[in-house]
Design a protein around this motif. Structure first.
Motif, short mmCIF file in Angstrom:
data_model
loop_
_atom_site.label_atom_id
_atom_site.label_comp_id
_atom_site.label_asym_id
_atom_site.label_seq_id
_atom_site.Cartn_x
_atom_site.Cartn_y
_atom_site.Cartn_z
N LEU A 145 -8.03 1.54 4.15
CA LEU A 145 -7.34 2.77 4.54
C LEU A 145 -7.25 2.78 6.05
O LEU A 145 -8.25 2.60 6.75
CB LEU A 145 -8.11 4.00 4.06
CG LEU A 145 -7.61 5.36 4.61
CD1 LEU A 145 -6.22 5.69 4.07
CD2 LEU A 145 -8.60 6.47 4.25
N MET A 146 -6.06 3.01 6.58
CA MET A 146 -5.87 3.18 8.01
C MET A 146 -5.27 4.56 8.27
O MET A 146 -4.28 4.94 7.62
CB MET A 146 -4.95 2.10 8.58
CG MET A 146 -4.68 2.25 10.09
SD MET A 146 -3.89 0.78 10.81
CE MET A 146 -2.31 0.77 9.95
N ILE A 174 -4.92 11.76 1.48
CA ILE A 174 -5.63 10.48 1.38
C ILE A 174 -5.53 9.98 -0.06
O ILE A 174 -5.93 10.68 -0.99
CB ILE A 174 -7.10 10.65 1.78
CG1 ILE A 174 -7.21 11.37 3.13
CG2 ILE A 174 -7.80 9.29 1.81
CD1 ILE A 174 -6.59 10.66 4.29
N PRO A 175 -5.00 8.78 -0.29
CA PRO A 175 -4.75 8.33 -1.67
C PRO A 175 -6.01 8.15 -2.51
O PRO A 175 -5.99 8.39 -3.72
CB PRO A 175 -4.03 6.98 -1.48
CG PRO A 175 -3.44 7.06 -0.10
CD PRO A 175 -4.42 7.85 0.69
N GLN A 176 -7.13 7.68 -1.92
CA GLN A 176 -8.33 7.40 -2.68
C GLN A 176 -9.55 7.94 -1.94
O GLN A 176 -9.47 8.31 -0.77
CB GLN A 176 -8.51 5.89 -2.90
CG GLN A 176 -7.38 5.21 -3.66
CD GLN A 176 -7.61 3.73 -3.82
OE1 GLN A 176 -8.73 3.29 -4.08
NE2 GLN A 176 -6.55 2.93 -3.66
N ALA A 211 -2.56 -2.26 2.44
CA ALA A 211 -3.36 -1.19 3.05
C ALA A 211 -2.70 0.16 2.80
O ALA A 211 -1.47 0.28 2.81
CB ALA A 211 -3.51 -1.42 4.55
N ASP A 212 -3.51 1.19 2.58
CA ASP A 212 -3.02 2.56 2.54
C ASP A 212 -3.03 3.11 3.97
O ASP A 212 -4.00 2.91 4.70
CB ASP A 212 -3.90 3.44 1.65
CG ASP A 212 -3.75 3.12 0.17
OD1 ASP A 212 -2.72 2.52 -0.21
OD2 ASP A 212 -4.67 3.44 -0.61
N ILE A 213 -1.96 3.80 4.35
CA ILE A 213 -1.80 4.26 5.73
C ILE A 213 -1.39 5.72 5.71
O ILE A 213 -0.42 6.09 5.03
CB ILE A 213 -0.73 3.42 6.46
CG1 ILE A 213 -1.11 1.93 6.41
CG2 ILE A 213 -0.57 3.89 7.90
CD1 ILE A 213 0.02 0.99 6.75
N GLY A 269 0.82 -1.20 0.00
CA GLY A 269 0.00 0.00 0.00
C GLY A 269 0.85 1.26 0.00
O GLY A 269 2.05 1.23 -0.25
N LYS A 270 0.20 2.37 0.28
CA LYS A 270 0.89 3.65 0.35
C LYS A 270 0.89 4.13 1.80
O LYS A 270 -0.16 4.20 2.43
CB LYS A 270 0.21 4.69 -0.54
CG LYS A 270 0.23 4.35 -2.02
CD LYS A 270 -0.51 5.41 -2.82
CE LYS A 270 -0.51 5.08 -4.31
NZ LYS A 270 -1.25 6.08 -5.10
N MET A 271 2.07 4.47 2.33
CA MET A 271 2.18 5.05 3.68
C MET A 271 2.64 6.48 3.53
O MET A 271 3.72 6.74 3.01
CB MET A 271 3.15 4.26 4.54
CG MET A 271 3.12 4.70 6.01
SD MET A 271 4.34 3.89 7.07
CE MET A 271 3.94 2.16 6.84
#
Length: 402
Positions: A40-41, A9-11, A128-130, A2-4
């Protein structure tokens, strides 16, 4: 992967948004991402920071980290293996060896900047995106009142509306999500202990040490890099009187009463690095004045709570992280199944696994015991923990390992 980020917010749409990136939130996000959900976290804090904690993992938590393939990283972080727990009742000691079974041969008590980071990294690796530096401003609701997303403010002050099928509150005992959904408390503890603790190097301890005298308890918990977390606990209503003005001297005086040998070691040991507080602090002790435990409703239309947000008990029995990991798996299983019945089962399973430990902990935290009556409370606690492990071993492993 994911993206940290600490930016934006990515999406704008996810299957699940998890609020809070500590143990419960990160484990939930990791398991859901491993199962293929878009997660998303977010967390208002920073990546890799420490937090107030007893650190100790009980058998159930170590089993879960083992089957999630995270235990090797805990061990490689120079976390001291614990192969014995000793209960000290005044001058009497009762050693309890940690039996090698269930795929593990020791317990561990990693510092939170170790454990939380490992779980967050695992969630990131699972997809997960974080995003850090984010706070919750509100919840998005349908015309019928169901939660259908969340309003978030990032570190730059930009507001984002993020749609999701489920919003998970993993944001601690004073949970913003719990307040916003009106999650009622339906069971509350009657007692609370207050705890002061610090970290020392150079102490000679063997495993977990739990010390008891009427009105006082203490603990010695080996953590990382040869350090030991040493705590002193008192009835919550006594905490301010005892620690407000001279916390260092009060800590040492109380410790010398309940654990004189440990107090002597601390008197001549070098103190470890700070956990919390400013660089200008005159001492390195950190306190928790106490909070009675509670059970909150853990789910509703489009939302769920996990960790201390939904269930909190006094930290005196050092079982909070173990419960958080257990409940993360129960909740991830329920969300993956995708039904209201599954979420109701999550709350029922959480409560069934927790109630005996909760009641024993509340009784111990009352300090309304002597050395003869506290031992049966510990025996009841041990039996409840054994039942919890059996339940955990009976659960299917929720997600395939990467």
């Amino acid at each position: 992967m994911g993206k940290m980020t600490t930016s934006t917010i990515p999406q704008s749409r996810y299957d699940v948004v998890v609020i809070g990136a500590r143990v419960a939130g990160a484990a939930t996000a990791m398991l859901l991402a491993r199962a293929g959900h878009r997660v998303l976290m977010v967390d208002r804090g920073r990546y890799g920071t420490d937090t107030l904690s007893t650190h100790a993992l009980m058998r159930g938590a170590v089993i879960q980290l083992h089957r999630w393939n995270l235990l090797p990283a805990v061990i490689e972080s120079d976390t001291t293996p614990v192969r014995q727990a000793t209960f000290f009742y005044g001058d009497e000691s009762l050693p309890v060896p940690i039996a090698p079974r269930d795929g593990i041969d020791a317990l561990y008590a990693p510092r939170r900047y170790v454990l939380d980071r490992l779980l967050v990294d695992a969630a990131d690796a699972a997809g997960a995106d974080i995003v850090y530096g984010v706070r919750v401003k509100g919840l998005l609701r349908s015309d019928a009142g169901s939660v259908i997303g969340v309003e978030l403010e990032d570190a730059s002050g930009h507001v984002h509306h993020v749609a999701s099928s489920v919003v998970v509150g993993a944001d601690g005992m004073r949970s913003t999500v719990a307040q916003m959904v009106g999650a009622e408390t339906y069971r509350a503890g009657q007692h609370a202990s207050g705890t002061m603790y610090g970290h020392w190097s150079g102490l000679d301890v063997e495993g977990y040490g739990w010390y008891f005298l009427p009105g006082i308890s203490a603990a010695a918990i080996p953590t990382n890099a040869g350090q030991v977390c040493v705590s002193v606990s008192v009835p919550g209503h006594e905490f301010t009187r005892l620690f407000a003005h001279q916390p260092e001297s009060s800590f040492r005086d109380l410790l010398s009463q309940v654990a004189p040998g440990l107090a002597e070691q601390i008197a001549r040991a070098d103190r470890g690095p700070r956990v919390r507080g400013s660089e200008g602090s005159s001492h390195r002790l950190h306190g928790f004045p106490g909070q009675p435990g509670f059970f909150r409703r853990a789910h509703g239309a489009g939302w769920a709570l996990v960790g201390d947000a939904g269930y909190f008990k006094d930290p005196l029995t050092a079982h909070g992280i173990t419960d958080a990991l257990r409940d993360a798996e129960l909740l991830a299983t329920a969300i993956d199944e995708g039904s209201d019945r599954a979420l109701a089962d999550y709350q029922e399973q959480r409560d069934a696994a927790s109630l005996d430990v909760f009641e024993a902990t509340d009784a111990i935290a009352s300090f309304n015991w002597d050395l003869g009556s506290v031992r049966p409370l510990h025996e009841a606690l041990a039996k409840a923990m054994s039942r919890e492990v059996k339940q955990l071993l009976g659960q299917r492993a929720h997600c395939p390992l990467p």
